[in-house]
Write a protein that holds these residues in place. Structure first.
Motif, short mmCIF file in Angstrom:
data_model
loop_
_atom_site.label_atom_id
_atom_site.label_comp_id
_atom_site.label_asym_id
_atom_site.label_seq_id
_atom_site.Cartn_x
_atom_site.Cartn_y
_atom_site.Cartn_z
N PHE A 1 -21.27 7.59 4.83
CA PHE A 1 -19.90 7.15 5.08
C PHE A 1 -19.59 5.80 4.45
N GLU A 2 -20.63 5.05 4.10
CA GLU A 2 -20.40 3.78 3.40
C GLU A 2 -19.93 4.05 1.97
N PRO B 1 -18.98 7.51 0.38
CA PRO B 1 -18.90 8.97 0.35
C PRO B 1 -18.69 9.49 -1.06
N VAL C 1 -10.09 14.46 13.06
CA VAL C 1 -10.09 13.04 13.40
C VAL C 1 -10.28 12.18 12.15
N LEU C 2 -11.27 12.51 11.36
CA LEU C 2 -11.63 11.61 10.25
C LEU C 2 -10.65 11.72 9.08
N MET C 3 -10.21 12.93 8.79
CA MET C 3 -9.39 13.09 7.60
C MET C 3 -7.89 13.14 7.90
N GLU C 4 -7.55 13.66 9.06
CA GLU C 4 -6.13 13.82 9.37
C GLU C 4 -5.63 12.84 10.42
N SER C 5 -6.55 12.11 11.08
CA SER C 5 -6.16 11.26 12.20
C SER C 5 -5.33 12.04 13.21
N LEU D 1 -10.51 5.45 21.16
CA LEU D 1 -11.13 5.04 19.91
C LEU D 1 -10.90 3.56 19.62
N GLU E 1 -13.75 0.74 19.31
CA GLU E 1 -13.84 -0.02 18.07
C GLU E 1 -13.77 -1.53 18.33
N HIS F 1 -15.30 11.55 15.85
CA HIS F 1 -15.26 10.33 15.03
C HIS F 1 -16.68 9.90 14.68
N VAL G 1 -17.83 8.40 12.10
CA VAL G 1 -17.98 7.07 11.49
C VAL G 1 -18.14 6.02 12.59
N LEU G 2 -17.30 6.12 13.61
CA LEU G 2 -17.38 5.15 14.70
C LEU G 2 -18.70 5.32 15.45
#
Lengths: 259, 715
Positions: free
Chosen positions: B264-265, B267, B394-398, B408, B412, B501, B503-504
């Motif tokens: 994810f750092e 991609p 979640v990651l691509m479309e929020s 979230l 965060e 999520h 990434v989180l």
């Protein structure tokens, strides 16, 4: 139509804040973030672009090197580019100094509309929108909850205690939006990746042709004499129900003139 | 003879062509999908064991006794009757064909006929089950609700036809003298007696007609199978072979794209994050969908389905399969423009959406409790698929329920779901009469035996704080040297990962692993079942390897070792609720029961759904932080199940379960549907009461205080 959004990198509200010897916040000891209230400004700008009312969004921030995190966060939500005013001499600036720097930077940017959050979540002064508007001779609408833009004018609604005002201002104009303007979006990973590729320009005081002594602690009109932690909140009254809780609760409220 | 051979071969050729084309299409469809993540073929021994127990031994089917036994009869019936198919094909060429070596042995004839009876019996039992539990009678309560009912009846009818035509042919064979078995085949012999009056010619005709009918029906059945949910006959063994071992529970897998973990750092340009469309699933995912037999065991245990929500794990898998098949012509076409419009439209239907294949309400109803995965006889990995679809959303479309945004953001910015921040993480220790050692600097002192992972609930939630104090008090009493991370702790990332999520999750987990490693932590005890699962099963994915115990494990050990001695009678009927992430996901069933069972005066009452079949409290899969607006409330349903045991105390071993059930009991008390004395508490608090000597002066903390269910609840 081009939008400039003013954003601020603020210390995390839930973290413990420490103050340095000069009574400024020790930014190294605390994580920072894009001010929550500025997220609403970003959101409004992105919505205007999505609605086809605007074409471009540029962000402007003034802050320490790490403020670029806040810029990237905003860029992840949307927008095209950002300007970061970064200069050691800015350390300790008061509202007047900050407003002069932001106005100088805005003069070098192209915009038809400037959007601010209603206040920062750290200093909470809410004076910068009007100060900057004054310096730039722009019409200013403070604390708007809805924005609408057509070719030449901004129409905004302001909620007051008694009424909802509809205000119209010719462009270019400046507006600040409240936290009731619409939930800010959560940036997607796709947005975060895209944000890394968006240009962030750094300007120093000399780029803005501002003399260092006019800003920062040196140029501040006020001086912080002392910083003391606020007294811890006292424990509230706990009413344990022994059959008479409602009565005692009512008595408590009456005694505090809340009923 | 020639007619028999020609007809038989022509039928076979036709059926094989039709079935073969279908199978080839399915294989090509599988190749369009993504490659699997590594590890699907590793661990041969465990995979062999799964084949032996789950396929040959039918282990998971047999957890439901009657339908399980019926399936054992049908499954073994098909294996054994496979021999008669070989015999039948042999007889196309040579009327008295027999299998080599053992082909004339009476026991084999007996065995074949025995399974003829067994298969027939299974058909009858299946039919009875389908009538008794038909959706027409039971509505949503039927596990067959939503399944293809006509296809199921057709399959049963076809099996019935296979069986009668087989024994008819065999009976005639006896009469014409071509049967390979002199004795043993008791059913065939009975049929032979029945049709003997037809005479030699008649039996000749019946033999050929019977053989061709039997083979014909079987071939039709083959065509039917490859076009229906009955495909599991061919795919189940493979699906079990490539399943996650020991089970698709516990850890979630990292995000893989093209069989490689996504960085994810940095991609890759073409990385596919989660599942945006059907071809984003791996071929194993598609194999899962193809293998579903629509038996509905998953649905019968699903907390969402059982409370009137739109999610059924069965329907989810069926919808994905139907969509894959509808889109297949498009996905497999070289020139996309020349594809049938319906297939193109299907392929372009969004995977998740209000007009999509999977409705968002379905996707967000899952608590990831794993009851479906536990039930599935063919090891379909429902939870993984659901989380993978959430990941894309979640990651691509929020795109997620708005309340999740609060969760979230809190994770965060504050490092905990409540948004309280690290500074408040030791507030729970107030009131303890001994200092709790807290990480100060980088490393824990060498004499610390256990790091006590308090967790966000344990630090911030009122009820869970009491559990934290009880555990600290018990460890202190037992002389266990422990320390906490204090403000150095953040959320393990469980809710972030389960909401999709990743990434989180990776950020939070990496931060914790760094803290734990630099503190020199080797052994961890956690009170939260979710923290426990993440620390024990998911942190190794990030290089964090610790010996992780749940507090019930450690406390049970301390009691067994005599370091904690329960002396004060508790005098209560206690029912224990297995938290999903402790029980089903991690197989920790015994320690909490050992603790409770050994307390003086405790009568342990098991609820109907218990252990592997425990019913979720409703808080898993980040549902704790989402509004529950659809159907009825899961926690109330589970509360009612627990209250049926007539308990004085409901015990759980996870802060979320305690919260959810305490809310449920408080509501039922208010409604007068539960005794006012009924309380909900963690196992540790009950143990503490028993360990506490009533003769000793109060220790200052809040243990002996009554545990009530109507304390300030969640906010």
């Amino acid at each position: 139509m081009k939008i400039a959004v003013l954003i601020k990198y603020v210390p995390e509200a839930t973290a413990a804040w420490r103050f340095a010897e000069d009574h400024t916040l020790d930014r190294d000891s605390v994580d920072g973030r894009l001010s929550e209230l500025d997220e609403y400004a970003v959101e409004q700008a992105v919505r205007l672009v999505e609605a086809g009312s605007a074409t471009e969004i540029s962000y402007l921030t003034m802050g320490p090197a790490r403020a670029v995190d806040a810029v990237r966060k905003a860029l992840a939500m949307g927008g095209d580019r950002a300007v970061h005013v970064l200069d050691d001499a800015l350390h300790g600036s008061d509202a007047v100094g900050t407003a002069s720097v932001l106005a100088a930077a805005l003069r070098r940017m192209e915009f038809d509309l400037v959007i601010f959050g209603m206040a920062s979540t750290d200093a909470e002064m809410s004076v910068l929108p009007v100060m900057v508007a004054d310096l730039l001779r722009l019409p200013a609408v403070a604390n708007a909850v809805t924005l609408r833009v057509d070719g030449s004018a901004l129409t905004a609604e302001r909620e007051t205690d008694d009424a909802i005002e509809e205000v119209v201002a010719p462009l270019p104009a400046l507006v600040s939006v409240t936290d009731r303007s619409g939930e800010a979006r959560y940036p997607s990973f796709k947005g975060i990746v895209a944000a890394k590729k968006k240009p962030v320009t750094t300007w120093s005081l000399s780029d803005l042709e501002i003399a260092p002594e006019r800003v920062g602690t040196a140029g501040a009109a006020t001086e912080v004499l002392a910083v003391r932690p606020s007294p811890p909140r006292e424990a509230g009254t706990v009413i344990v129900d022994e059959g008479d809780a409602a009565v005692r609760l009512a008595e408590f409220l009456a005694a505090n003139k809340l009923l | 003879m020639a007619l028999r051979m020609i007809l038989g071969l022509v039928m076979t050729g036709l059926a094989f062509t039709v079935a073969g084309r279908r199978l080839a299409m399915l294989v090509r469809l599988g190749r369009v999908a993504q490659p699997v993540e590594p590890g699907r073929t590793r661990g041969g021994a465990a995979r062999l064991r799964a084949e032996l127990t789950e396929v040959l031994g039918q282990r998971k089917l047999l957890t439901w006794t009657v339908p399980g036994l019926a399936h054992v009869l049908a499954f073994w019936g098909f294996l054994v009757l496979g021999l008669t198919v070989i015999e039948g094909y042999g007889a196309l060429f040579q009327r008295d064909f027999h299998l080599p070596l053992i082909g004339n042995q009476p026991w084999l004839g007996f065995l074949e006929d025995l399974f003829v009876v067994a298969t027939l019996a299974s058909v009858l039992i299946f039919a009875a089950i389908r009538i008794r539990h038909s959706p027409a009678r039971e509505g949503r309560g039927s596990r067959f609700f939503g399944s293809h009912l006509d296809a199921a009846w057709l399959v049963l009818f076809m099996i019935f036809n296979v069986v009668w035509s087989l024994v008819l042919y065999r009976g005639a064979q006896i009469n014409t003298g071509n049967f390979p078995y002199r004795s043993g085949a008791f059913v065939s012999e009975a049929v032979a007696r029945l049709i003997r009056p037809l005479g030699a010619t008649g039996n000749d005709v019946v033999e050929t007609a019977g053989l061709l009918t039997a083979l014909g029906i079987l071939l039709l059945f083959l065509v039917l199978v490859v076009h229906s949910k009955h495909l599991h006959i061919f795919t189940a063994a493979g699906n079990v072979a490539f399943g996650r071992r020991p089970r698709a529970l516990g850890a979630l897998l990292p995000v893989y794209s093209a069989g490689k973990p996504v960085d994810f750092e940095d991609p890759g340009e073409h990385d596919r994050i989660g599942r945006a469309s059907i071809e984003d699933f791996t071929w194993k995912g598609l194999l899962d969908f193809a293998t579903c037999t629509e038996c509905g065991r998953c649905q019968s245990q699903c907390p969402a389905w059982n409370t009137g929500k739109p999610l059924s794990p069965k329907s989810l898998v069926m919808d994905l399969r139907d969509h894959a098949l509808a889109a297949a012509p498009y996905l497999l076409a070289g020139a996309k423009s020349r594809v049938d419009a319906l297939a193109a439209a299907a392929a372009q239907t969004p995977l998740v959406g209000t007009d999509g294949v999977i409705h968002p309400d379905v996707l967000w109803s899952c608590t990831t409790c794993g009851a479906c995965v536990e039930q599935c006889p063919v090891d379909i990995e429902h939870v993984d698929h659901i989380v993978d679809m959430r990941r894309y959303q979640v990651l691509m479309e929020s795109s997620f329920p708005p309340e999740a945004g609060v969760l979230l953001r809190n994770l965060e910015h504050a490092g905990d779901p409540w948004g309280r921040g690290a500074g408040a993480r030791t507030e729970w220790t107030a009131g303890l009469d001994f200092p709790v050692r807290t990480l100060d600097g980088d490393r824990l002192p060498d004499d610390v035996e256990y790091l006590f992972w308090v967790g966000c609930a344990g630090a911030f939630d009122d009820r869970a704080q009491r559990t934290s104090r009880a555990v600290a008090q018990l460890l202190h009493t037992a002389g266990v040297r422990f320390a906490v991370l204090g403000s150095g702790e953040t959320c393990t990332g469980d809710p972030a990962r389960r909401i999709g999520h990743e990434v989180l999750f990776q950020q939070l987990a990496a931060q914790n692993v760094e803290t734990l490693d630099s503190a020199g932590v080797r052994r961890i005890v956690a009170t939260c079942a979710h923290c426990f699962n993440t620390l024990a099963n998911e942190y190794p994915q990030l290089g964090g390897n610790y010996e992780v115990l749940h507090h019930t494990q450690l406390l049970a050990r301390l009691v067994a070792d005599g370091r904690l001695t329960p002396v004060t009678p508790v005098d209560a009927t206690v029912t224990y609720h297995d938290p999903c992430y402790l029980g089903r996901h991690n197989r920790i069933f015994t320690p909490p029961r050992e603790i409770l069972g050994n307390l003086p005066g405790v009568r342990l009452a098991e609820p109907e759904r218990t252990r592997e079949k425990s019913f979720c409290c409703g808080a898993g899969g980040a549902r704790m932080w989402l509004d529950e607006t659809l159907g009825t409330r899961i926690n109330e349903k589970r509360t009612d199940e627990l209250l049926e045991t007539g308990p004085d105390m409901v015990a759980a071993a996870c802060p979320y379960c305690v919260d959810m059930l305490a809310d449920g009991v408080a509501l039922r008390r208010q409604q007068g549907r539960a005794g006012t004395h009924v309380t909900v508490t963690d196992v540790a608090e009950i143990l503490l009461r028993a360990v506490h000597d009533p003769a000793a002066p109060p220790t200052g903390a809040d243990r002996p205080a009554p545990i009530t269910a109507d304390d300030p609840g969640r906010t």
